[in-house]
Design a protein around this motif. Structure first.
Motif, PDB file in Angstrom:
ATOM      1  N   ALA A  28       0.997  -1.386   0.019  1.00 38.12           N
ATOM      2  CA  ALA A  28       0.182  -0.149  -0.085  1.00 38.12           C
ATOM      3  C   ALA A  28       0.837   1.271   0.009  1.00 38.12           C
ATOM      4  CB  ALA A  28      -0.809  -0.062   1.395  1.00 38.12           C
ATOM      5  N   GLY A  29       2.047   1.298   0.689  1.00 35.76           N
ATOM      6  CA  GLY A  29       2.900   2.510   0.872  1.00 35.76           C
ATOM      7  C   GLY A  29       3.529   2.614  -0.540  1.00 35.76           C
ATOM      8  N   LYS A  30       4.012   1.446  -1.113  1.00 39.18           N
ATOM      9  CA  LYS A  30       4.559   1.569  -2.551  1.00 39.18           C
ATOM     10  C   LYS A  30       3.709   2.129  -3.503  1.00 39.18           C
ATOM     11  CE  LYS A  30       6.641  -1.476  -6.025  1.00 39.18           C
ATOM     12  NZ  LYS A  30       7.114  -2.815  -6.352  1.00 39.18           N
ATOM     13  N   LEU A  31       2.354   1.683  -3.412  1.00 43.71           N
ATOM     14  CA  LEU A  31       1.353   2.249  -4.354  1.00 43.71           C
ATOM     15  C   LEU A  31       0.998   3.696  -4.030  1.00 43.71           C
ATOM     16  CD1 LEU A  31      -1.352  -0.756  -4.572  1.00 43.71           C
ATOM     17  CD2 LEU A  31       0.451  -0.016  -6.390  1.00 43.71           C
ATOM     18  N   ALA A  32       1.122   4.226  -2.915  1.00 43.55           N
ATOM     19  CA  ALA A  32       0.784   5.491  -2.244  1.00 43.55           C
ATOM     20  C   ALA A  32       1.828   6.612  -2.958  1.00 43.55           C
ATOM     21  CB  ALA A  32       0.711   5.777  -1.003  1.00 43.55           C
ATOM     22  N   ARG A  33       3.075   6.072  -3.141  1.00 38.51           N
ATOM     23  CA  ARG A  33       4.179   6.827  -3.566  1.00 38.51           C
ATOM     24  C   ARG A  33       4.215   6.981  -5.047  1.00 38.51           C
ATOM     25  NH1 ARG A  33       6.727   3.421  -0.076  1.00 38.51           N
ATOM     26  NH2 ARG A  33       7.727   2.045  -1.520  1.00 38.51           N
ATOM     27  N   LYS A  34       3.307   6.313  -5.710  1.00 40.05           N
ATOM     28  CA  LYS A  34       3.144   6.553  -7.277  1.00 40.05           C
ATOM     29  C   LYS A  34       2.368   8.001  -7.421  1.00 40.05           C
ATOM     30  CE  LYS A  34       4.857   2.854  -8.143  1.00 40.05           C
ATOM     31  NZ  LYS A  34       6.359   2.359  -8.415  1.00 40.05           N
ATOM     32  N   GLY A  35       2.150   8.362  -8.508  1.00 45.05           N
ATOM     33  CA  GLY A  35       1.123   9.800  -8.870  1.00 45.05           C
ATOM     34  C   GLY A  35      -0.227   9.356  -8.497  1.00 45.05           C
ATOM     35  N   THR A  36      -0.680  10.617  -7.837  1.00 43.03           N
ATOM     36  CA  THR A  36      -2.293  10.238  -7.434  1.00 43.03           C
ATOM     37  C   THR A  36      -3.047  10.404  -8.664  1.00 43.03           C
ATOM     38  OG1 THR A  36      -2.286  12.537  -6.596  1.00 43.03           O
ATOM     39  CG2 THR A  36      -1.628  11.073  -4.951  1.00 43.03           C
ATOM     40  N   ALA A  37      -2.729  11.515  -9.401  1.00 43.83           N
ATOM     41  CA  ALA A  37      -3.664  11.497 -10.505  1.00 43.83           C
ATOM     42  C   ALA A  37      -3.679  10.327 -11.560  1.00 43.83           C
ATOM     43  CB  ALA A  37      -3.413  12.996 -11.279  1.00 43.83           C
ATOM     44  N   SER A  38      -2.259   9.717 -11.666  1.00 47.46           N
ATOM     45  CA  SER A  38      -2.206   8.712 -12.643  1.00 47.46           C
ATOM     46  C   SER A  38      -2.857   7.438 -11.888  1.00 47.46           C
ATOM     47  CB  SER A  38      -0.717   8.434 -12.629  1.00 47.46           C
ATOM     48  OG  SER A  38      -0.448   7.113 -13.230  1.00 47.46           O
ATOM     49  N   THR A  39      -2.710   7.160 -10.763  1.00 46.64           N
ATOM     50  CA  THR A  39      -3.693   6.236 -10.178  1.00 46.64           C
ATOM     51  C   THR A  39      -5.069   6.329 -10.264  1.00 46.64           C
ATOM     52  OG1 THR A  39      -1.925   5.806  -8.365  1.00 46.64           O
ATOM     53  CG2 THR A  39      -3.907   4.892  -7.782  1.00 46.64           C
ATOM     54  N   ARG A  40      -5.537   7.454 -10.023  1.00 45.08           N
ATOM     55  CA  ARG A  40      -6.871   7.694 -10.164  1.00 45.08           C
ATOM     56  C   ARG A  40      -7.312   7.264 -11.752  1.00 45.08           C
ATOM     57  NH1 ARG A  40      -9.380  12.097 -11.885  1.00 45.08           N
ATOM     58  NH2 ARG A  40      -7.413  13.359 -11.506  1.00 45.08           N
ATOM     59  N   LEU A  41      -6.660   7.972 -12.674  1.00 45.80           N
ATOM     60  CA  LEU A  41      -7.131   7.930 -13.961  1.00 45.80           C
ATOM     61  C   LEU A  41      -6.958   6.416 -14.501  1.00 45.80           C
ATOM     62  CD1 LEU A  41      -5.497  11.318 -15.375  1.00 45.80           C
ATOM     63  CD2 LEU A  41      -7.938  10.726 -15.052  1.00 45.80           C
ATOM     64  N   THR A  42      -5.651   5.866 -14.067  1.00 44.17           N
ATOM     65  CA  THR A  42      -5.734   4.345 -14.441  1.00 44.17           C
ATOM     66  C   THR A  42      -6.732   3.374 -14.056  1.00 44.17           C
ATOM     67  OG1 THR A  42      -3.277   4.519 -14.443  1.00 44.17           O
ATOM     68  CG2 THR A  42      -4.101   2.333 -14.289  1.00 44.17           C
ATOM     69  N   LYS A  43      -7.313   3.672 -12.836  1.00 47.85           N
ATOM     70  CA  LYS A  43      -8.271   3.025 -12.322  1.00 47.85           C
ATOM     71  C   LYS A  43      -9.567   3.238 -12.788  1.00 47.85           C
ATOM     72  CE  LYS A  43      -8.371   2.522  -7.798  1.00 47.85           C
ATOM     73  NZ  LYS A  43      -8.280   2.580  -6.131  1.00 47.85           N
ATOM     74  N   GLU A  44     -10.008   4.430 -13.277  1.00 50.61           N
ATOM     75  CA  GLU A  44     -11.158   4.984 -14.177  1.00 50.61           C
ATOM     76  C   GLU A  44     -11.052   4.282 -15.537  1.00 50.61           C
ATOM     77  OE1 GLU A  44     -11.462   9.273 -14.362  1.00 50.61           O
ATOM     78  OE2 GLU A  44     -11.727   9.214 -11.969  1.00 50.61           O
ATOM     79  N   LEU A  45      -9.880   4.200 -16.003  1.00 51.63           N
ATOM     80  CA  LEU A  45      -9.770   3.545 -17.500  1.00 51.63           C
ATOM     81  C   LEU A  45      -9.999   2.193 -17.391  1.00 51.63           C
ATOM     82  CD1 LEU A  45      -8.766   4.609 -20.358  1.00 51.63           C
ATOM     83  CD2 LEU A  45      -6.391   3.874 -19.630  1.00 51.63           C
ATOM     84  N   LEU A  46      -9.442   1.582 -16.411  1.00 49.49           N
ATOM     85  CA  LEU A  46      -9.540   0.113 -16.361  1.00 49.49           C
ATOM     86  C   LEU A  46     -11.179  -0.309 -16.202  1.00 49.49           C
ATOM     87  CD1 LEU A  46      -6.754  -0.831 -14.271  1.00 49.49           C
ATOM     88  CD2 LEU A  46      -6.841  -1.548 -16.708  1.00 49.49           C
ATOM     89  N   ILE A  47     -11.888   0.648 -15.532  1.00 51.03           N
ATOM     90  CA  ILE A  47     -13.319   0.246 -15.363  1.00 51.03           C
ATOM     91  C   ILE A  47     -13.832   0.773 -16.754  1.00 51.03           C
ATOM     92  CG2 ILE A  47     -15.598   1.293 -14.508  1.00 51.03           C
ATOM     93  CD1 ILE A  47     -13.921  -0.432 -12.490  1.00 51.03           C
ATOM     94  N   ALA A  48     -13.601   1.663 -17.426  1.00 54.55           N
ATOM     95  CA  ALA A  48     -14.112   2.109 -18.843  1.00 54.55           C
ATOM     96  C   ALA A  48     -14.086   0.956 -19.668  1.00 54.55           C
ATOM     97  CB  ALA A  48     -13.440   3.183 -19.178  1.00 54.55           C
ATOM     98  N   GLN A  49     -12.786   0.087 -19.712  1.00 51.78           N
ATOM     99  CA  GLN A  49     -12.425  -1.100 -20.609  1.00 51.78           C
ATOM    100  C   GLN A  49     -13.555  -2.039 -20.310  1.00 51.78           C
ATOM    101  OE1 GLN A  49     -11.125  -4.328 -19.797  1.00 51.78           O
ATOM    102  NE2 GLN A  49     -10.948  -4.725 -22.000  1.00 51.78           N
ATOM    103  N   ILE A  50     -14.118  -2.262 -19.417  1.00 55.12           N
ATOM    104  CA  ILE A  50     -15.121  -3.238 -19.126  1.00 55.12           C
ATOM    105  C   ILE A  50     -16.527  -2.943 -19.318  1.00 55.12           C
ATOM    106  CG2 ILE A  50     -13.753  -4.795 -17.718  1.00 55.12           C
ATOM    107  CD1 ILE A  50     -15.384  -3.985 -15.381  1.00 55.12           C
TER     108      ILE A  50
END
Length: 316
Positions: free
Chosen positions: A234-256
Motif C-alpha cells: 500500500a505504501g509503495k502504491l501511495a508513492r506513485k502519482g495520485t492523478a495517474s492512479t485515479r485515472l488508471t483505475k477509471e480507465l480500467l473500469i471503462a475498459q469493461i
C-alpha cells in the motif's frame, strides 16, 4: 520485501458528512493509521467471524467516504480480526443499527448506501463506491471468506494478498440465491465463463494456491507476514502519482464497459435475486442456515461454560 510495523493506536472514530459533518464511533470496524499514510481497516467482530451484518455494511459505506476525503490517508489496507476475514451475510432477523436514521437517509439520498427495501440487497451502491475509490487499496485476506466478502476481497481493490490460511467460498447455490455485488460480471471477466459457472454453482472452497493460479490473487504469504506485506505494498502504491492512479483505475473500469455497465448488471442481479428470494426454496434453505448457525453458537456457549467449570478453584 516488507515494512516494519510500529505500534500505533487503534481508532474507531470517523467523520460522517451527511446531512452534516459529525463524529461517529465505529462498532463493526476499526482502523490504525501507519506513519507512512497507510490506513489499515479491520473487520472487527472476530467473535462473530466478522459477519456482514447490516451495521457493518452501513459502516463500510461511511468508512469509504471518510477515507476518500481524509487528506492524511494516502492508501488503505483492508483485513479481518481473528481467524476469519468475513463469514459473509448474517441474514439477521433483528438487525442492530447504531447509526442515526437521519445519517442513513442522507447517504441513501446521495446514492452512497442501499435503500434496504429488498430482502437480500445486492449492494450496488457499496460496490460502486469501492470501484470509484480514487486512492490505492490493498486487501489482506487473513482467513476464511464467504459470499459477499469474497467479492469484496477479489474485486474491490488494486492488489490482493492472501494468507496461506485463507480460503474462499460462494454459498449462493446452497442458500438458494444468486451472485451479487457485481460478481456475475467481474468473476467471468477474470476466470472465464466455464470456470465462473463451476465456482458459483458448486460452492466449493477455493484455496489460495487455486485463487492465485486463476488470477484472483496477486500474492500468497505466510500468515505472520500478511499485514506487513500489505502495508508495504500500500505504501509503495501511495508513492506513485495520485492523478495517474485515479485515472488508471477509471480507465480500467471503462475498459469493461464503465460504471453504467456494472450498474445495469447489478440491477439485473437484484431482479434475479428478488426472483430467487420469492421461491419457497429460499425460505427453507435460510431456515436451515439459521438453525445451523444457532447450533454452532450454542455449542460455543456450552464449551465456554464447561471450560469455566473446569477452572481450578481459588484457595481463598
Amino acid at each position: 520485501d516488507t515494512c516494519t510495523l510500529r505500534p500505533t493506536m487503534e481508532s474507531r472514530s470517523i467523520k460522517v458528512y451527511y446531512p452534516n459533518v459529525a463524529a461517529y464511533e465505529l462498532r463493526s470496524l476499526s482502523y490504525v493509521m501507519e506513519p507512512n499514510g497507510v490506513c489499515v481497516v479491520s473487520f472487527n467482530e472476530p467473535g462473530k467471524l466478522n459477519r456482514w451484518t447490516k451495521n457493518l455494511i452501513i459502516e463500510l459505506s461511511l468508512m469509504i467516504e471518510h477515507l476518500k476525503r481524509a487528506e492524511e490517508v494516502k492508501a488503505v489496507v483492508w483485513t479481518g480480526k481473528g481467524r476469519a476475514f468475513s463469514s459473509g451475510a448474517a441474514f439477521e432477523t433483528k438487525p442492530k443499527i447504531h447509526m442515526p436514521m437521519s445519517v442513513i437517509e442522507a447517504y441513501q439520498k446521495r446514492g452512497l448506501l442501499a435503500l434496504w427495501n429488498k430482502t437480500v440487497p445486492v449492494l450496488k451502491e457499496l460496490t460502486l463506491s469501492f470501484l470509484r475509490f480514487p486512492k490505492p487499496s490493498v486487501c489482506a485476506v487473513n482467513g476464511l471468506s464467504v459470499g459477499g466478502a469474497v467479492n469484496f476481497a477479489w474485486f474491490f481493490h488494486d492488489h490482493v494478498i492472501a494468507s496461506k490460511s485463507a480460503k474462499f467460498k460462494y454459498p449462493f447455490s446452497d442458500l438458494g440465491i444468486v451472485p451479487e455485488l457485481g460478481s456475475s460480471v467481474l468473476l467471468p471477466l477474470v476466470v472465464g465463463h466455464p470456470t465462473a459457472r463451476s465456482i458459483f454453482l458448486t460452492g466449493d472452497w477455493i484455496y489460495p494456491d487455486q485463487a492465485l493460479r486463476l488470477g484472483l490473487l496477486r500474492e500468497v504469504v505466510e500468515p505472520e507476514f500478511l499485514l506487513k506485506r500489505a502495508v508495504y505494498m500500500a505504501g509503495k502504491l501511495a508513492r506513485k502519482g495520485t492523478a495517474s492512479t485515479r485515472l488508471t483505475k477509471e480507465l480500467l473500469i471503462a475498459q469493461i464497459g464503465g460504471i453504467s455497465r456494472l450498474e445495469e448488471q447489478m440491477e439485473r442481479e437484484q431482479e434475479f435475486m428478488d426472483k430467487a428470494v420469492a421461491d419457497p426454496e429460499f425460505a427453507r434453505r435460510i431456515e436451515m442456515f439459521r438453525a445451523r448457525f444457532s447450533g454452532k453458537k450454542k455449542n460455543t456457549e456450552n464449551k465456554k461454560k464447561r471450560n469455566m467449570h473446569n477452572l481450578p478453584r481459588s484457595k481463598l
